[in-house]
Design a protein around this motif. Structure first.
Motif, PDB file in Angstrom:
ATOM      1  N   UNK A  23      -0.089   9.336  -2.573  1.00  0.00           N
ATOM      2  CA  UNK A  23      -0.637   9.512  -3.925  1.00  0.00           C
ATOM      3  C   UNK A  23       0.451   9.359  -4.973  1.00  0.00           C
ATOM      4  N   UNK A  24       1.650   9.909  -4.668  1.00  0.00           N
ATOM      5  CA  UNK A  24       2.754   9.784  -5.612  1.00  0.00           C
ATOM      6  C   UNK A  24       3.185   8.335  -5.741  1.00  0.00           C
ATOM      7  N   UNK A  25       3.181   7.615  -4.597  1.00  0.00           N
ATOM      8  CA  UNK A  25       3.545   6.206  -4.633  1.00  0.00           C
ATOM      9  C   UNK A  25       2.568   5.412  -5.494  1.00  0.00           C
ATOM     10  N   UNK A  26       1.298   5.700  -5.381  1.00  0.00           N
ATOM     11  CA  UNK A  26       0.296   4.956  -6.148  1.00  0.00           C
ATOM     12  C   UNK A  26       0.466   5.254  -7.634  1.00  0.00           C
ATOM     13  N   UNK A  27       0.815   6.483  -7.940  1.00  0.00           N
ATOM     14  CA  UNK A  27       1.019   6.828  -9.346  1.00  0.00           C
ATOM     15  C   UNK A  27       2.238   6.104  -9.904  1.00  0.00           C
ATOM     16  N   UNK A  28       3.270   5.985  -9.091  1.00  0.00           N
ATOM     17  CA  UNK A  28       4.462   5.270  -9.527  1.00  0.00           C
ATOM     18  C   UNK A  28       4.199   3.784  -9.695  1.00  0.00           C
ATOM     19  N   UNK A  29       3.417   3.217  -8.769  1.00  0.00           N
ATOM     20  CA  UNK A  29       3.110   1.785  -8.845  1.00  0.00           C
ATOM     21  C   UNK A  29       2.254   1.455 -10.066  1.00  0.00           C
ATOM     22  N   UNK A  30       1.389   2.362 -10.440  1.00  0.00           N
ATOM     23  CA  UNK A  30       0.557   2.147 -11.626  1.00  0.00           C
ATOM     24  C   UNK A  30       1.412   2.057 -12.875  1.00  0.00           C
ATOM     25  N   UNK A  31       2.558   2.731 -12.843  1.00  0.00           N
ATOM     26  CA  UNK A  31       3.438   2.682 -14.003  1.00  0.00           C
ATOM     27  C   UNK A  31       4.226   1.380 -14.058  1.00  0.00           C
ATOM     28  N   UNK A  32       4.530   0.839 -12.901  1.00  0.00           N
ATOM     29  CA  UNK A  32       5.402  -0.324 -12.863  1.00  0.00           C
ATOM     30  C   UNK A  32       4.648  -1.671 -12.895  1.00  0.00           C
ATOM     31  N   UNK A  33       3.425  -1.704 -12.371  1.00  0.00           N
ATOM     32  CA  UNK A  33       2.739  -3.006 -12.190  1.00  0.00           C
ATOM     33  C   UNK A  33       1.388  -3.020 -12.890  1.00  0.00           C
ATOM     34  N   UNK A  34       0.989  -4.237 -13.273  1.00  0.00           N
ATOM     35  CA  UNK A  34      -0.352  -4.431 -13.862  1.00  0.00           C
ATOM     36  C   UNK A  34      -1.432  -4.566 -12.784  1.00  0.00           C
ATOM     37  N   UNK A  35      -1.060  -5.097 -11.649  1.00  0.00           N
ATOM     38  CA  UNK A  35      -2.023  -5.313 -10.559  1.00  0.00           C
ATOM     39  C   UNK A  35      -1.353  -4.880  -9.268  1.00  0.00           C
ATOM     40  N   UNK A  36      -2.046  -4.012  -8.506  1.00  0.00           N
ATOM     41  CA  UNK A  36      -1.592  -3.589  -7.186  1.00  0.00           C
ATOM     42  C   UNK A  36      -2.713  -3.934  -6.208  1.00  0.00           C
ATOM     43  N   UNK A  37      -2.412  -4.836  -5.301  1.00  0.00           N
ATOM     44  CA  UNK A  37      -3.397  -5.273  -4.293  1.00  0.00           C
ATOM     45  C   UNK A  37      -2.906  -4.825  -2.929  1.00  0.00           C
ATOM     46  N   UNK A  38      -3.772  -4.053  -2.236  1.00  0.00           N
ATOM     47  CA  UNK A  38      -3.415  -3.536  -0.919  1.00  0.00           C
ATOM     48  C   UNK A  38      -4.220  -4.292   0.139  1.00  0.00           C
ATOM     49  N   UNK A  39      -3.484  -4.854   1.084  1.00  0.00           N
ATOM     50  CA  UNK A  39      -4.105  -5.516   2.233  1.00  0.00           C
ATOM     51  C   UNK A  39      -4.276  -4.469   3.327  1.00  0.00           C
TER      52      UNK A  39
END
Length: 776
Positions: free
Chosen positions: A671-687
């Motif tokens: 959950x913390x990783x996803x919150x951090x990624x939301x701050x850094x990237x416009x699009x996060x795609x998980x395979x």
């Protein structure tokens, strides 16, 4: 390249309508199976034609006379009328004779063998069945076997064949030797069964008021058909003539018997009448005359009887009148005129003479009295003569007449009484005679009518002609009337085509894999973000600019739909999964991430398949450290994020593979990783792994809150996809839609996802795609 986004959702067949596009796609998909079934069915039809023989048809026409009308020459009435002529044709009286003459109870395996059976006959008892006769190569011996191979007889050529089976048959040795060891197959049926078969093959037609009976016979042997038809019509004419002749002969015989009987009755009646008349000829009748002579002038018995009765009354009256006159004369009152009024006096000559003498004597007395006195002798003599005549002669004659009248009256009364008894018996004799005469006359009239009918019957029998005549005999046809081989081949082709089409549609209906866009929208209730064409040339390692452009446009379409579907609620966090392995979700993830990067979005592609992730191989990066290493706090975020050839695209590999990896995905670190990624990237795609691989995709979908499914056309199982989507409905995951992978744009079901060929960019460098296996 211009894309029509309104065509992204293909139209679905109206409710209750026929899904023609789906059927066409199914037929294209199973085209080789359809072709194989059609070729197999048509081949069977061609093979079946070898067992068919061409059919020939022969026809004949028979003229039937109309019923005779009244008037004209004497003719016999018809035996059969109207539609009964057709019934007569199908009677066994006609058919059995035809079967016997043409040997229709025999069937041959080869028409050439019919010569061998020219003398074939059946005994009273025989055994029907199929038989095989074969001679040795030298033509000296033969063997007769049943169709089952049982030996029935073996002997020398020239001996009777099949006597134990009820066959009266001795084939000619020369003809039998010509078979040269070849098997002669033949069948024997009962004549009645052969007649029934002939009746089923025969077609007869005749109009109600017509005179033409048309016959049609079909079969495979034209020569035998022609002979059978001609024998049939000849036998038919013969039977009709025999029926008519038999009727006339029987009628003449019956009339002759009746005429003989009536003649005997007439002779008996005449003899009876004659005997009665002879017996009663001496007895009086109403017309019997008293004396011979003309009957018109001779009184009859009845006339005489009544005349006698009148005469008796007359005699009685005269007698009584004479008795009265006598009494008056005795009283002294005798009047000559009183005698003259009595008719019997005029028939009595003596009394009549006495009366005349009395008149003359009285006249003489009166004359003498005028001349003489009463004392004169002449007067006295005259008075004495008058007194003698008056008192003696006349009374005596009167008494004699009265006695004569009495005697005659008595005689007449006796005769009348006797005649009365005879007359009373006259009616009985008259009635009896009249009855005898009437019987004789009636029988005579009957005899005359029978004689006339007998003569007419004999004349009709002598001049009888058949009511039917052959107008058109059968002629052997040169060509078959119907050859069912082309029809059978056509029917086999049509039947196999229908079967192949039905089989293709049935297989399509039973197919559990995704084949059509409406299965996604109608059955799963998902929106279709786009469809990715099959990348054939990319699989083979050859780059095709045209196809690569179409694939790039497909991902651009998916990207556009995702952006509009996601809305403006912050960065795009999306988990991409599929119901099962091999649907191409990794290829979709990588190329979709590349499409976002090319559009200017800062994009991170995260490999969430911690069990079998292979995204690092597509981009040529190291797998470790990666996601699992970060969640285990063995690496920092900067250490696990990899750069790619595109500046806006970063890769986060799956990292070290651990058995407790699924638990780490659901941990707080994730959950913390996803919150951090939301701050850094416009699009996060998980395979993510496939939905059927465990809880990993559900955990990753919960982490992002959004999921998109990849469905591979012709591979993804619909039932499994539907079951997994039901599980997603229970979790806080929003399924945005689905992407259909590996479609054939040539199919009618996906024609709305095709792009215009030849409309690519003129840039020197083509579009970039991440090349990788479709089954990852």
């Amino acid at each position: 390249m211009e894309i029509d986004y309104a065509m992204l959702q293909p139209p679905v067949a109206a409710e209750g309508g026929i899904p023609w596009r789906r059927y066409v796609a199914a037929l294209k998909r199973y085209k080789w199976l359809i072709l194989l079934v059609i070729m197999g069915g048509t081949g069977l039809g061609v093979l079946a034609t070898r067992f068919l023989k061409p059919e020939y048809s022969v026809q004949a026409t028979i003229w039937i006379e109309s019923p005779p009308t009244r008037g004209g020459p004497v003719r016999a009435e018809g035996v059969v009328e109207g539609a009964n002529w057709v019934e007569l044709l199908t009677t066994f009286t006609v058919l059995d004779s035809v079967v016997a003459k043409e040997k229709l109870f025999l069937t041959f395996g080869d028409n050439r063998d019919s010569v061998l059976f020219s003398d074939f006959r059946l005994m009273e008892r025989f055994r029907p069945g199929q038989y095989i006769m074969q001679t040795d190569p030298k033509g000296r011996t033969f063997s007769l076997k049943s169709s089952e191979g049982l030996l029935v007889q073996a002997g020398q050529v020239g001996e009777p064949v099949g006597a134990r089976l009820g066959f009266d048959w001795t084939p000619h040795a020369e003809q039998l030797a010509k078979t040269q060891g070849r098997k002669v197959k033949f069948g024997v049926t009962s004549p009645r069964d052969a007649s029934a078969a002939l009746r089923s093959q025969l077609v007869a037609s005749m109009q109600d008021d017509g005179n033409f009976l048309r016959l049609y016979l079909t079969g495979g042997n034209p020569a035998r058909l022609t002979g059978t038809m001609n024998t049939l019509i000849n036998q038919y004419v013969d039977v009709a003539a025999q029926l008519k002749k038999r009727k006339l002969s029987e009628l003449s015989r019956i009339l002759a018997q009746q005429l003989d009987t009536v003649s005997k009755q007439l002779r008996a009646a005449e003899s009876q009448l004659e005997g009665y008349r002879v017996a009663t000829i001496t007895q009086p009748s109403e017309l019997t005359g008293l004396t011979p002579g003309d009957r018109t002038t001779t009184p009859t018995v009845l006339n005489q009887y009544f005349e006698n009765k009148v005469q008796i009354e007359q005699l009685k009256h005269d007698r009584e009148a004479l008795e009265g006159v006598v009494k008056r004369a005795q009283a002294g009152d005798l009047a000559i005129d009183a005698y003259l009024t009595i008719p019997s006096v005029r028939t009595a000559p003596d009394l009549q003479k006495a009366l005349q003498e009395l008149s003359a004597a009285e006249a003489e007395l009166r004359t003498l009295q005028l001349r003489y006195t009463d004392e004169h002798k002449m007067v006295k003599d005259a008075q004495d003569r008058v007194a003698h005549i008056r008192n003696t002669s006349i009374p005596a004659y009167t008494t004699g007449l009265v006695n004569a009248l009495k005697t005659r009256e008595t005689d007449l009364r006796g005769r009348v009484n006797q005649a009365g008894g005879e007359i009373r018996s006259i009616p009985t004799r008259t009635i009896t005679e009249a009855r005898f005469r009437r019987d004789a006359e009636s029988i005579a009239k009957m005899q005359a009518e029978l004689q006339s009918s007998y003569e007419r019957a004999k004349l009709a029998e002598a001049s009888a002609i058949p009511d039917v005549r052959i107008l058109d005999p059968a002629v052997m046809p040169d060509k078959p009337t119907s050859n069912s081989a082309p029809r059978l081949i056509l029917m086999a082709f049509m039947a196999s085509t229908g079967l192949a089409l039905a089989l293709a549609i049935l297989l399509d209906m039973l197919d559990k894999r995704f084949r059509y866009p409406e299965q996604v929208t109608n059955e799963l209730g998902l929106s279709i973000f786009g469809a990715i064409p099959a990348i054939k040339n990319l699989k083979s390692g050859k780059e095709d600019l045209e196809e690569a452009s179409h694939v790039v446009e497909a991902f651009r379409t998916i990207r556009l739909n995702l952006v509009h579907s996601y809305g403006a609620a912050g960065p795009v966090l999306l988990t991409i999964s599929s119901p099962g392995p091999g649907d191409g979700k990794s290829l979709v993830c990588s190329n979709l991430a590349l499409s976002f990067a090319e559009a200017g979005y800062k994009t991170l592609l995260l490999d969430g398949d911690i069990r079998r992730g292979e995204l690092h191989r597509m981009f040529g990066a190291e797998r470790i450290p990666g996601l699992i290493d970060y969640l285990m706090k063995n690496a920092s975020l900067d250490q696990i994020v990899r750069g790619t050839t595109h500046k806006n695209l970063s890769l986060l590999p799956c990292g070290t593979r651990r058995h407790h990896g699924p638990e780490l995905l659901g941990s707080g670190a994730m959950s913390a990783l996803m919150a951090e990624l939301k701050q850094r990237y416009n699009v996060v795609i998980i395979d993510s792994p496939p939905l059927g691989a465990g809880i990993d995709p559900f955990v990753l979908g919960t982490a992002t809150g959004n999921m998109m499914l990849v469905l591979r056309s012709g591979e993804t199982n619909r039932q499994m996809a539907e079951a997994k989507i039901r599980l997603l409905d229970r979790l806080p995951i929003r399924v945005l839609g689905a992407v259909i992978n590996d479609i054939r744009t040539s199919e009618s079901s996906y024609q709305y996802y095709s792009y215009v060929y030849g409309y690519v960019s003129d840039e020197d460098t083509g579009p970039k795609l991440v090349q990788g296996p479709q089954d990852t």
